[in-house]
Design an enzyme around this catalytic site. Structure first.
Site, PDB file in Angstrom:
ATOM      1  N   TRP A  19      13.489 -38.764   6.689  1.00 25.02           N
ATOM      2  CA  TRP A  19      14.266 -38.567   7.765  1.00 25.02           C
ATOM      3  C   TRP A  19      14.048 -37.135   8.355  1.00 25.02           C
ATOM      4  O   TRP A  19      13.988 -36.165   7.853  1.00 25.02           O
ATOM      5  CB  TRP A  19      15.905 -38.820   7.291  1.00 25.02           C
ATOM      6  N   ILE A  20      14.129 -37.227   9.821  1.00 25.38           N
ATOM      7  CA  ILE A  20      14.369 -35.826  10.531  1.00 25.38           C
ATOM      8  C   ILE A  20      15.412 -35.903  11.406  1.00 25.38           C
ATOM      9  O   ILE A  20      15.725 -37.190  12.083  1.00 25.38           O
ATOM     10  CB  ILE A  20      13.117 -35.329  11.041  1.00 25.38           C
ATOM     11  N   ASN A  21      15.873 -34.763  11.680  1.00 19.97           N
ATOM     12  CA  ASN A  21      16.934 -34.729  12.869  1.00 19.97           C
ATOM     13  C   ASN A  21      16.631 -33.542  13.599  1.00 19.97           C
ATOM     14  O   ASN A  21      15.373 -33.083  13.973  1.00 19.97           O
ATOM     15  CB  ASN A  21      18.267 -35.036  12.807  1.00 19.97           C
ATOM     16  N   ASP A  22      17.607 -32.607  14.046  1.00 22.40           N
ATOM     17  CA  ASP A  22      17.217 -31.550  14.898  1.00 22.40           C
ATOM     18  C   ASP A  22      15.901 -30.771  14.918  1.00 22.40           C
ATOM     19  O   ASP A  22      15.844 -30.255  13.696  1.00 22.40           O
ATOM     20  CB  ASP A  22      18.670 -30.513  14.848  1.00 22.40           C
ATOM     21  N   TRP A  46      19.871 -39.637   6.799  1.00 18.92           N
ATOM     22  CA  TRP A  46      20.479 -38.378   6.735  1.00 18.92           C
ATOM     23  C   TRP A  46      20.937 -37.951   5.511  1.00 18.92           C
ATOM     24  O   TRP A  46      21.880 -38.814   4.671  1.00 18.92           O
ATOM     25  CB  TRP A  46      21.637 -38.258   7.645  1.00 18.92           C
ATOM     26  N   ARG A 146      29.256 -24.521  13.750  1.00 18.62           N
ATOM     27  CA  ARG A 146      27.754 -24.261  13.450  1.00 18.62           C
ATOM     28  C   ARG A 146      26.790 -24.056  14.492  1.00 18.62           C
ATOM     29  O   ARG A 146      27.065 -24.165  15.702  1.00 18.62           O
ATOM     30  CB  ARG A 146      27.414 -25.570  12.548  1.00 18.62           C
ATOM     31  N   ASP A 147      25.481 -24.012  13.977  1.00 23.10           N
ATOM     32  CA  ASP A 147      24.466 -24.045  15.154  1.00 23.10           C
ATOM     33  C   ASP A 147      24.190 -22.814  15.902  1.00 23.10           C
ATOM     34  O   ASP A 147      24.168 -22.964  17.109  1.00 23.10           O
ATOM     35  CB  ASP A 147      24.571 -25.147  15.871  1.00 23.10           C
TER      36      ASP A 147
HETATM   37  N1  DQQ Z   1      22.869 -31.744  12.984  1.00 23.21           N
HETATM   38  C1  DQQ Z   1      22.762 -30.717  12.093  1.00 23.21           C
HETATM   39  C2  DQQ Z   1      24.165 -30.000  12.343  1.00 23.21           C
HETATM   40  C3  DQQ Z   1      24.149 -30.140  13.944  1.00 23.21           C
HETATM   41  C4  DQQ Z   1      23.950 -31.647  14.040  1.00 23.21           C
HETATM   42  C5  DQQ Z   1      23.044 -31.305  10.523  1.00 23.21           C
HETATM   43  C6  DQQ Z   1      23.514 -32.131  15.204  1.00 23.21           C
HETATM   44  O1  DQQ Z   1      23.905 -28.453  12.021  1.00 23.21           O
HETATM   45  O2  DQQ Z   1      25.569 -29.882  14.646  1.00 23.21           O
HETATM   46  O3  DQQ Z   1      21.802 -31.836  10.282  1.00 23.21           O
HETATM   47  O4  DQQ Z   1      22.642 -33.324  15.375  1.00 23.21           O
END
Ligand code: DQQ
Length: 538
Positions: A19-22, A46, A146-147
């Site tokens: 899996w990948i995301n951001d 995830w 976050r982020d």
């Molecule tokens: N994905 C991250 C969070 C973010 C979210 C967690 C956005 O830090 O808010 O994997 O896709």
């Protein structure tokens, strides 16, 4: 399995499995592009999130490294979530990221490269003072904090970062200040906040010069006439506001405030989320990366053993009207072009389908210019469509004749058209201007059940005095269809899983289904070679 390899993209970013995301902390440092990403080392759903890490010299071919940030300390033991890189004075990179701590509170941590003379910056060290920032303070919610963004320096010489948060139940980009990038204090106001939504994920803040496609470095002096952009991720899409960064109040002031967030401009009108941009000092441009999820089922993802890709990195800049961001695939992607077909002077009458032959229709880059011959028959525009553009795309789909349009491209089509994806335009007449609808309709993209197949769409303004041609560029990469309309005014990223692709070839057509004829002064299409995406380990 055959499914996992056939739908795997050939030149979009993804690791070999899982899996990948951001996208996280993209940066250019000492001749190397770094791309980090939210990664589950243990599977294709995830969870267990760490920072995957890849490096490149051209943004297209990537070498895979070991994860850069893993879950090792109390302040990130439940996940190393999204964050950003900043290059500090003395050419020293730092990454601030969100950790989910032992109590699943969201906190901000920092890492530095262990050895800046390692060209790949393989190892990152966590100093003892983590976490740097805790979710403490009035109105904060420790589970919605976050982020952090890339840092920038204000007129007082102090560093600033913004953190996405829910503040008193509404959305905010909180502002923090620091002298040394390690000790942070919260500023008593937000960079920007809004009661139109709740939590904003992945805020991105950057400066742009209207009508100028060179990028600006956020921590360098900002030239006169510059605008600032605040991007935020919510409602499954990336939205943005253009405004100014008011140095006196130390806040972002949008040029226009729309109470209804459905009307906010979007970076992309399809499947594209959690994007992050960086200043590429090698080529003097700003580049944005976004995440595109699978739209098959979780069971499919488990069977495939992989899930998630990143869109092609795009150069991003502000139109001379100071309203709209423009985006275009980085030119490095053109190095993958191989066989080329080109047609000039075509004419598409109502009902015409022009078969684009001679290239690999599963991996292609297509550029078409559509020239309008008459605008008189354009249907009237209804502003209420803007509140639900996808609904309008479903109602006025490619089979519904219009005055001007629909015209566009049909890709990944089976011989009998039972499966196909249509990317097309319609032109409408508004008060003094024309409005162009761009749709990417996935409803017939696959015969497989349990897929998410919307009809994505967006509108952009069209000035007939200055232009008579509407361009479409589409990057086709097996299960990815990434389209740029009107020279980058509107982008739609999509994922599709045609059965035809498993069994063999697909077809591609240019079409017109509007009453008035459209000319195609130029159509070019290329087969795209496979890129070296994380196949090598460094
Ligand atoms: N994905 C991250 C969070 C973010 C979210 C967690 C956005 O830090 O808010 O994997 O896709």
């Amino acid at each position: 399995s055959i499914v996992s390899t056939k739908y795997r993209t050939a030149y979009h970013f993804q690791p070999p499995k899982n899996w990948i995301n951001d996208p996280n902390g993209p940066m250019y440092y000492n001749g190397i592009y770094h791309q980090f990403y939210q990664y589950n080392p243990n599977g294709s759903l995830w969870g267990n999130i760490v920072w995957g890490h890849s490096v490149s010299t051209d943004l297209i071919n990537w070498i895979r490294l070991e994860p850069a940030i893993e879950r090792t300390i109390p302040s990130d033991i439940n996940g190393c979530w999204t964050g950003s890189a900043t290059i500090l004075k003395g050419n020293r990179p730092a990454i601030i990221y969100t950790g989910a701590d032992t109590e699943k509170r969201q906190v901000q941590n920092i890492v530095f490269p262990k050895n800046v003379s390692d060209p790949y910056l393989r190892e990152w060290i966590k100093p003892d003072n983590n976490p740097l920032i805790q979710p403490i303070g009035q109105g904060l919610n420790s589970g919605q904090f976050r982020d952090p963004t890339t840092g920038w320096i204000g007129p007082d010489g102090l560093w600033r970062i913004a953190v996405g948060a829910e503040l008193n139940g509404y959305s905010a980009a909180l502002l923090y200040k620091s002298e040394d990038f390690v000790n942070w204090t919260r500023v008593d106001h937000s960079l920007y906040s809004s009661n139109a939504s709740t939590m904003w994920e992945c805020p991105d803040f950057f400066a742009v010069l209207p009508g100028n496609n060179s990028g600006l470095d956020l921590s360098a002096a900002i030239p006169n006439g510059a605008k600032h952009v605040l991007k935020m991720s919510l409602d499954n899409c990336d939205k943005y506001m253009v405004g100014v960064y008011d140095l006196k109040s130390d806040t972002f002031v949008p040029d226009t405030i729309l109470d209804d967030r459905r009307l906010w401009s979007r970076i992309d009108y399809g499947n594209y989320y959690a994007s992050k941009s960086f200043f590429d000092s090698k080529r003097g441009r700003r580049i944005i990366w976004g995440w595109t999820n699978e739209t098959d089922s979780s069971l499919d993802d488990v069977a495939k053993g992989w899930a998630g890709i990143h869109a092609i990195p795009r150069t991003i800049w502000l139109d001379s009207n100071s309203k709209q961001l423009l985006q275009w695939p980085v030119e490095e992607v053109e190095s993958l072009r191989s066989e080329e077909v080109s047609h000039q002077g075509l004419e598409l009458k109502q009902g015409d389908l022009f078969d684009i032959k001679g290239i690999d229709t599963l991996q292609a880059d297509v550029e078409i210019d559509f020239e309008l011959t008459s605008i008189d028959s354009a249907d009237p525009f209804d502003p209420s469509w803007l509140l639900d553009i996808e609904k309008h795309c479903r109602e006025a789909d490619a089979s519904v004749h219009g005055g001007v349009g629909p015209f566009g491209l049909v890709v990944l089509a089976s011989d009998n058209m039972e499966e196909h994806t249509s990317v097309h335009f319609r032109v409408y007449k508004s008060q003094e201007k024309y409005m162009v609808l761009m749709c990417s309709d996935l409803r017939k993209s696959s015969l497989r059940p349990e897929l998410y197949t919307p009809a994505y769409g967006g509108f952009f303004e069209f000035d007939l005095e200055k232009e008579s041609t509407i361009s479409l560029r589409t990057l086709i990469d097996r299960s990815a269809v990434e389209s740029f309309g009107g020279g980058g005014r509107l982008c739609i990223m999509a994922r599709v899983y045609p059965v035809t692709l498993i069994n063999g070839g697909t077809r591609m057509y240019a079409f017109n289904n509007g009453t008035s004829t459209v000319k195609v002064p130029q159509l070019k299409a290329w087969s795209m070679r496979r890129a070296q995406v994380n196949v090598k380990k460094g």
